[in-house]
Design a protein around this motif. Structure first.
Motif, PDB file in Angstrom:
ATOM      1  N   GLU A   6     -11.344  -2.414   8.117  1.00 17.72           N
ATOM      2  CA  GLU A   6     -10.284  -3.319   8.146  1.00 17.72           C
ATOM      3  C   GLU A   6      -9.917  -3.858   9.356  1.00 17.72           C
ATOM      4  OE1 GLU A   6     -10.031   1.151   6.174  1.00 17.72           O
ATOM      5  OE2 GLU A   6     -10.634   0.126   7.905  1.00 17.72           O
ATOM      6  N   CYS A  22      -9.898  -6.483   4.525  1.00 16.44           N
ATOM      7  CA  CYS A  22     -11.105  -5.291   4.114  1.00 16.44           C
ATOM      8  C   CYS A  22     -12.401  -5.815   3.953  1.00 16.44           C
ATOM      9  CB  CYS A  22     -10.723  -4.495   2.845  1.00 16.44           C
ATOM     10  SG  CYS A  22     -11.723  -3.158   2.706  1.00 16.44           S
ATOM     11  N   TRP A  38      -6.096  -0.026  -1.348  1.00 15.59           N
ATOM     12  CA  TRP A  38      -5.439   0.306  -0.213  1.00 15.59           C
ATOM     13  C   TRP A  38      -4.374   1.331   0.027  1.00 15.59           C
ATOM     14  CZ3 TRP A  38      -6.430  -2.336   4.286  1.00 15.59           C
ATOM     15  CH2 TRP A  38      -6.999  -3.638   4.490  1.00 15.59           C
ATOM     16  N   ARG A  40      -2.297   4.375   2.618  1.00 19.22           N
ATOM     17  CA  ARG A  40      -1.832   4.310   3.838  1.00 19.22           C
ATOM     18  C   ARG A  40      -1.478   5.959   4.293  1.00 19.22           C
ATOM     19  NH1 ARG A  40       3.772   1.267   3.042  1.00 19.22           N
ATOM     20  NH2 ARG A  40       5.043   2.916   1.623  1.00 19.22           N
ATOM     21  N   CYS A  52      -4.099  -1.621  -5.549  1.00 24.09           N
ATOM     22  CA  CYS A  52      -5.456  -1.618  -5.848  1.00 24.09           C
ATOM     23  C   CYS A  52      -5.848  -2.979  -6.552  1.00 24.09           C
ATOM     24  CB  CYS A  52      -5.924  -0.511  -6.306  1.00 24.09           C
ATOM     25  SG  CYS A  52      -5.480  -0.133  -7.948  1.00 24.09           S
ATOM     26  N   ILE A  72      -2.158  -7.762  -3.300  1.00 27.90           N
ATOM     27  CA  ILE A  72      -3.525  -7.717  -2.983  1.00 27.90           C
ATOM     28  C   ILE A  72      -4.056  -8.885  -3.562  1.00 27.90           C
ATOM     29  CG2 ILE A  72      -3.690  -6.350  -4.975  1.00 27.90           C
ATOM     30  CD1 ILE A  72      -5.509  -4.427  -3.479  1.00 27.90           C
ATOM     31  N   LEU A  83      -4.575  -7.789   1.818  1.00 27.96           N
ATOM     32  CA  LEU A  83      -3.346  -7.119   1.583  1.00 27.96           C
ATOM     33  C   LEU A  83      -2.088  -7.825   2.467  1.00 27.96           C
ATOM     34  CD1 LEU A  83      -1.894  -5.056  -0.134  1.00 27.96           C
ATOM     35  CD2 LEU A  83      -1.834  -3.667   1.816  1.00 27.96           C
ATOM     36  N   TYR A  96      -3.552   2.072   7.688  1.00 25.36           N
ATOM     37  CA  TYR A  96      -3.628   1.702   6.527  1.00 25.36           C
ATOM     38  C   TYR A  96      -5.172   1.687   6.217  1.00 25.36           C
ATOM     39  CZ  TYR A  96       1.075   0.038   5.542  1.00 25.36           C
ATOM     40  OH  TYR A  96       2.261  -0.177   5.242  1.00 25.36           O
ATOM     41  N   CYS A  98      -8.523   1.043   3.673  1.00 27.73           N
ATOM     42  CA  CYS A  98      -9.163   0.597   2.354  1.00 27.73           C
ATOM     43  C   CYS A  98     -10.448   1.351   1.808  1.00 27.73           C
ATOM     44  CB  CYS A  98      -9.448  -0.930   2.326  1.00 27.73           C
ATOM     45  SG  CYS A  98     -11.184  -1.216   3.411  1.00 27.73           S
TER      46      CYS A  98
END
Length: 126
Positions: A6, A22, A38, A40, A52, A72, A83, A96, A98
Motif C-alpha cells: 500500500e 495497492c 480495503w 482499516r 472491495c 475503488i 482507493l 488502511y 489492502c
C-alpha cells in the motif's frame, strides 16, 4: 511470493482527499477470479471493511460509512487497485490495509482474505 504494497497515506485536513494504491505482485489480476479489499483499523478498534472490488467484472461494494465519498478502482495492466478518498472526516483516521482473495464474493469479511499488505497510515485532522 504474493505481496501487496500500500502507498498514498498521509496527513490531510477534514474535507480533503487522498488516493491510496495497492500494488500486487506474485500473481496477476487476469490469472484468476480475484477480489481486492480495503480495510482499516483505528487504535483500540477492530479491523473493518471499507470497500472491495471483484477484478473480473469490476463489481464494487462499499461500507455505509464511506459510500458516496470513497471510490475503488483497478488498473489490471498495472496490477494495482486504488482507493480514492474524498470528503475525508476525522473518523476516517486509521491504518488502511489492502488484501486479496480468490473468492470474488468475499465482500468485506476480513477472514475471507488470504494475503495482506503492511498498511498505510491515514490521518485526518479536524
Amino acid at each position: 511470493e504474493v505481496q501487496l504494497v500500500e502507498s498514498g497515506g498521509g496527513l490531510v485536513q477534514t474535507g480533503g482527499s487522498l488516493r491510496l494504491s495497492c500494488a500486487a505482485s506474485g500473481f496477476t489480476f487476469d490469472d484468476d477470479d480475484y477480489a481486492i479489499g480495503w480495510f482499516r483499523q483505528a487504535p483500540g478498534k477492530e479491523r473493518e471493511g471499507v470497500s472491495c472490488i471483484a477484478i473480473s467484472d469490476g463489481s464494487t461494494y462499499y461500507a455505509d460509512s464511506v459510500k458516496g465519498r470513497f471510490t475503488i478502482s483497478s488498473d489490471n495492466a498495472k496490477n494495482t487497485v486504488y482507493l480514492q478518498m474524498d470528503s475525508l472526516k476525522p473518523e476516517d483516521t486509521a491504518v488502511y490495509y489492502c488484501a486479496s482473495t480468490l473468492d470474488p464474493a468475499a465482500g468485506l469479511i476480513p477472514n475471507e482474505y488470504d494475503y495482506w499488505g503492511q498498511g498505510t497510515q491515514v490521518t485526518v485532522s479536524s
